[in-house]
Design a protein around this motif. Structure first.
Motif, PDB file in Angstrom:
ATOM      1  N   LEU A   1     -18.176 -24.116  -5.772  1.00 62.25           N
ATOM      2  CA  LEU A   1     -18.256 -23.016  -5.087  1.00 62.25           C
ATOM      3  C   LEU A   1     -17.397 -22.908  -3.835  1.00 62.25           C
ATOM      4  O   LEU A   1     -17.574 -23.545  -2.823  1.00 62.25           O
ATOM      5  N   LYS A   2     -16.389 -21.945  -3.841  1.00 63.20           N
ATOM      6  CA  LYS A   2     -15.603 -21.806  -2.793  1.00 63.20           C
ATOM      7  C   LYS A   2     -15.636 -20.286  -1.978  1.00 63.20           C
ATOM      8  O   LYS A   2     -15.777 -19.288  -2.812  1.00 63.20           O
ATOM      9  N   ILE A   3     -15.789 -20.241  -0.871  1.00 64.30           N
ATOM     10  CA  ILE A   3     -15.650 -19.089  -0.216  1.00 64.30           C
ATOM     11  C   ILE A   3     -14.300 -18.832   0.509  1.00 64.30           C
ATOM     12  O   ILE A   3     -14.118 -19.418   1.619  1.00 64.30           O
ATOM     13  N   TYR A   4     -13.647 -17.467   0.063  1.00 65.24           N
ATOM     14  CA  TYR A   4     -12.420 -17.274   0.727  1.00 65.24           C
ATOM     15  C   TYR A   4     -12.420 -15.778   1.681  1.00 65.24           C
ATOM     16  O   TYR A   4     -13.302 -14.953   1.415  1.00 65.24           O
ATOM     17  N   PHE A   5     -11.637 -15.950   2.810  1.00 65.34           N
ATOM     18  CA  PHE A   5     -11.703 -14.700   3.724  1.00 65.34           C
ATOM     19  C   PHE A   5     -10.508 -13.994   3.714  1.00 65.34           C
ATOM     20  O   PHE A   5      -9.439 -14.594   3.777  1.00 65.34           O
ATOM     21  N   ILE A   6     -10.637 -12.891   3.452  1.00 65.43           N
ATOM     22  CA  ILE A   6      -9.448 -11.806   3.627  1.00 65.43           C
ATOM     23  C   ILE A   6      -9.198 -11.347   5.018  1.00 65.43           C
ATOM     24  O   ILE A   6     -10.107 -10.740   5.696  1.00 65.43           O
ATOM     25  N   ASP A   7      -8.250 -11.818   5.756  1.00 69.64           N
ATOM     26  CA  ASP A   7      -8.155 -11.680   7.152  1.00 69.64           C
ATOM     27  C   ASP A   7      -6.996 -10.414   7.297  1.00 69.64           C
ATOM     28  O   ASP A   7      -5.706 -10.449   6.825  1.00 69.64           O
ATOM     29  N   ASN A   8      -7.297  -9.451   7.948  1.00 73.34           N
ATOM     30  CA  ASN A   8      -6.412  -8.214   8.469  1.00 73.34           C
ATOM     31  C   ASN A   8      -7.149  -7.913   9.727  1.00 73.34           C
ATOM     32  O   ASN A   8      -8.184  -6.835   9.320  1.00 73.34           O
ATOM     33  N   GLU A   9      -6.724  -8.008  10.951  1.00 70.67           N
ATOM     34  CA  GLU A   9      -7.467  -7.310  12.104  1.00 70.67           C
ATOM     35  C   GLU A   9      -7.486  -5.807  12.136  1.00 70.67           C
ATOM     36  O   GLU A   9      -8.593  -5.253  12.535  1.00 70.67           O
ATOM     37  N   HIS A  10      -6.374  -5.303  11.656  1.00 67.80           N
ATOM     38  CA  HIS A  10      -6.370  -3.865  11.661  1.00 67.80           C
ATOM     39  C   HIS A  10      -7.539  -3.232  10.815  1.00 67.80           C
ATOM     40  O   HIS A  10      -8.265  -2.103  11.117  1.00 67.80           O
ATOM     41  N   TYR A  11      -7.801  -3.993   9.595  1.00 65.53           N
ATOM     42  CA  TYR A  11      -8.817  -3.145   8.766  1.00 65.53           C
ATOM     43  C   TYR A  11     -10.184  -3.906   9.023  1.00 65.53           C
ATOM     44  O   TYR A  11     -11.086  -3.030   8.768  1.00 65.53           O
ATOM     45  N   PHE A  12     -10.238  -4.972   9.635  1.00 67.07           N
ATOM     46  CA  PHE A  12     -11.808  -5.531   9.509  1.00 67.07           C
ATOM     47  C   PHE A  12     -12.129  -6.109  10.790  1.00 67.07           C
ATOM     48  O   PHE A  12     -12.987  -6.641  10.867  1.00 67.07           O
ATOM     49  N   CYS A  13     -11.449  -5.878  11.993  1.00 68.28           N
ATOM     50  CA  CYS A  13     -11.940  -6.064  13.157  1.00 68.28           C
ATOM     51  C   CYS A  13     -12.028  -4.870  13.927  1.00 68.28           C
ATOM     52  O   CYS A  13     -11.615  -4.300  14.745  1.00 68.28           O
ATOM     53  N   ARG A  14     -13.321  -4.128  13.518  1.00 65.99           N
ATOM     54  CA  ARG A  14     -13.708  -2.634  13.850  1.00 65.99           C
ATOM     55  C   ARG A  14     -14.739  -2.785  14.609  1.00 65.99           C
ATOM     56  O   ARG A  14     -15.445  -1.778  15.180  1.00 65.99           O
ATOM     57  N   GLY A  15     -15.457  -3.645  14.812  1.00 69.93           N
ATOM     58  CA  GLY A  15     -16.879  -3.831  15.423  1.00 69.93           C
ATOM     59  C   GLY A  15     -18.077  -3.340  14.438  1.00 69.93           C
ATOM     60  O   GLY A  15     -19.088  -3.033  14.859  1.00 69.93           O
ATOM     61  N   CYS A  16     -17.591  -3.225  13.180  1.00 67.08           N
ATOM     62  CA  CYS A  16     -18.960  -2.634  12.187  1.00 67.08           C
ATOM     63  C   CYS A  16     -18.165  -3.063  10.893  1.00 67.08           C
ATOM     64  O   CYS A  16     -17.153  -3.592  10.540  1.00 67.08           O
ATOM     65  N   VAL A  17     -19.060  -2.782  10.045  1.00 63.16           N
ATOM     66  CA  VAL A  17     -18.788  -3.452   8.299  1.00 63.16           C
ATOM     67  C   VAL A  17     -18.171  -1.889   7.745  1.00 63.16           C
ATOM     68  O   VAL A  17     -17.238  -1.874   7.260  1.00 63.16           O
TER      69      VAL A  17
ATOM     70  N   LEU B   1       0.870  -1.314  -0.082  1.00 61.69           N
ATOM     71  CA  LEU B   1      -0.018   0.181   0.217  1.00 61.69           C
ATOM     72  C   LEU B   1       0.907   1.454  -0.092  1.00 61.69           C
ATOM     73  O   LEU B   1       1.237   1.728   0.984  1.00 61.69           O
ATOM     74  N   ALA B   2       1.222   1.708  -1.417  1.00 67.13           N
ATOM     75  CA  ALA B   2       2.189   2.772  -1.428  1.00 67.13           C
ATOM     76  C   ALA B   2       3.391   2.342  -0.902  1.00 67.13           C
ATOM     77  O   ALA B   2       4.080   1.480  -1.248  1.00 67.13           O
ATOM     78  N   TRP B   3       3.833   3.210   0.137  1.00 63.27           N
ATOM     79  CA  TRP B   3       5.169   3.125   0.707  1.00 63.27           C
ATOM     80  C   TRP B   3       5.256   1.895   1.731  1.00 63.27           C
ATOM     81  O   TRP B   3       6.404   1.628   2.335  1.00 63.27           O
ATOM     82  N   ARG B   4       4.096   1.277   2.443  1.00 59.62           N
ATOM     83  CA  ARG B   4       4.211   0.117   3.147  1.00 59.62           C
ATOM     84  C   ARG B   4       3.814  -1.056   2.768  1.00 59.62           C
ATOM     85  O   ARG B   4       3.186  -0.908   1.711  1.00 59.62           O
ATOM     86  N   ARG B   5       3.658  -1.875   3.520  1.00 60.30           N
ATOM     87  CA  ARG B   5       3.220  -3.625   3.152  1.00 60.30           C
ATOM     88  C   ARG B   5       2.274  -3.919   4.289  1.00 60.30           C
ATOM     89  O   ARG B   5       2.679  -3.639   5.543  1.00 60.30           O
ATOM     90  N   GLU B   6       1.246  -4.468   4.134  1.00 67.80           N
ATOM     91  CA  GLU B   6       0.312  -4.971   5.095  1.00 67.80           C
ATOM     92  C   GLU B   6      -0.182  -6.335   4.651  1.00 67.80           C
ATOM     93  O   GLU B   6      -0.050  -7.038   3.899  1.00 67.80           O
TER      94      GLU B   6
END
Length: 334
Positions: A85-101, A66-71
């Motif tokens: 049919l396969k369901i994949y989940f992208i995990d990153n607690e910083h971005y997606f564990c916020r208590g909201c969508v 992401l620009a100058w950094r890596r996540e």
């Protein structure tokens, strides 16, 4: 055909509105067509991750720029017997564990990351889709990435971008590419619209095909009144911009079997069944047994709907909303 779908929500895992319904029903329907294989990529929100409802397997981890950094990106897959049919989940607690969508100040960054992570995940597992179908502004960066940063990874993949709600376009400041996305400067004009970065505009001009949820909405969006500034951009796509009416999952939404109905009904008994369900609703809400006006509106249109109700000779309005949107099931005004 190998089809990958990228979206910010999909029922039953996470749903705030109609997009979640579509991403539940459409992949299933497409996977039932001979020779089709469908993969769905959605964020691994905390409400999925910590719910305890879903059996998933960890496939690996890596990082994306992401620009100058890596996540960090963690990739998981739903354990299922379904082979097509396969369901994949992208995990990153910083971005997606916020208590909201949605609704965070950095939503633009969250879903720019998601778009990159989804494509990087496909490359990580060796998936070469014929088509990547991306939905609404949260996945709108995908078509541009396929033509730039991920061109070598997916040389033969084509993209479809579907507009479910044109009001939300993924706007950010003009430095967003430099600060977050990190694409070459020649992409600045693709991303730029109305003196800001606009992710939906970038998707409209770079996707191989653009669609929306009905033929009527497709025609409406060619007029400035409905298009929230996008009418000329959409019209420039000509025949590459089409409307395909959303379907529903007839197994899930079946008045003969749906749980929670006071009475089940079919095409022959729908009148009696609807009357029984209406009476049950009135009893539950403590309403007299008289007329009810029903309507389906977006959450941000509720006040308009209530205002319009004032022309009717009734003083009772019942509003129902998605629990994720408002936090309560219904409201009663008298």
């Amino acid at each position: 055909m190998k089809i990958a779908m990228v979206a910010s929500e999909a029922a039953p895992f996470v749903k705030t509105g109609g997009l979640g319904d579509v991403l539940q029903a459409l992949p299933q329907a497409l996977s039932e067509i001979k020779n089709n294989e469908v993969s769905v990529f959605i964020p691994f929100y905390d409400r999925i991750k910590y719910s305890g409802k879903y059996d998933v397997e960890f496939l690996g981890y890596f990082d994306v720029p992401l620009a100058w950094r890596r996540e960090y990106v963690g990739l998981l897959r739903l354990k299922s017997r379904r082979k097509k049919l396969k369901i994949y989940f992208i995990d990153n607690e910083h971005y997606f564990c916020r208590g909201c969508v949605y609704g965070c100040a950095d939503d633009g960054e969250r879903y720019a990351y998601f778009a990159k992570a989804a494509l990087a995940s496909m490359a990580f597992i060796g998936l070469q889709p014929d088509v990547v179908h991306c939905h609404d502004w949260q996945a709108a960066l995908v078509p541009l990435l396929l033509k730039t940063e991920y061109r070598e990874s997916f040389p033969n993949t084509r993209s479809v971008f579907t507009i479910h709600n044109i009001e939300y376009q993924g706007k950010a400041n003009l430095s967003f590419n430099y600060d977050v996305i990190g694409l070459p400067r020649e992409c600045d004009e693709i991303l730029r619209f109305d003196d800001c970065t606009n992710l939906m505009k970038a998707a409209i001009v770079t996707a191989d095909q653009v669609s929306t949820v009905s033929q009527t909405y497709c025609q409406e969006l060619r007029y400035p009144y409905y298009a929230h500034g996008m009418s000329q951009v959409l019209s420039s796509r000509g025949g590459d911009f089409t409307g395909i009416t959303n379907g529903i999952d007839m197994k899930l939404f079946n008045p003969m079997t749906t749980a929670g109905l006071a009475a089940h009904y079919n095409e022959k008994t729908f009148h009696e069944g609807k009357v029984q369900n209406k009476l049950a609703l009135q009893k539950e809400l403590g309403l007299p047994e008289d007329a009810i006006i029903g309507g389906i509106v977006r959450g941000d249109k509720v006040l308009i709907a209530v205002g319009d109700m004032q022309i009717a000779p009734y003083d009772r309005v019942v509003l129902f909303s998605m629990p994720d949107s408002v936090g309560k099931v219904g409201y009663y005004f008298n």
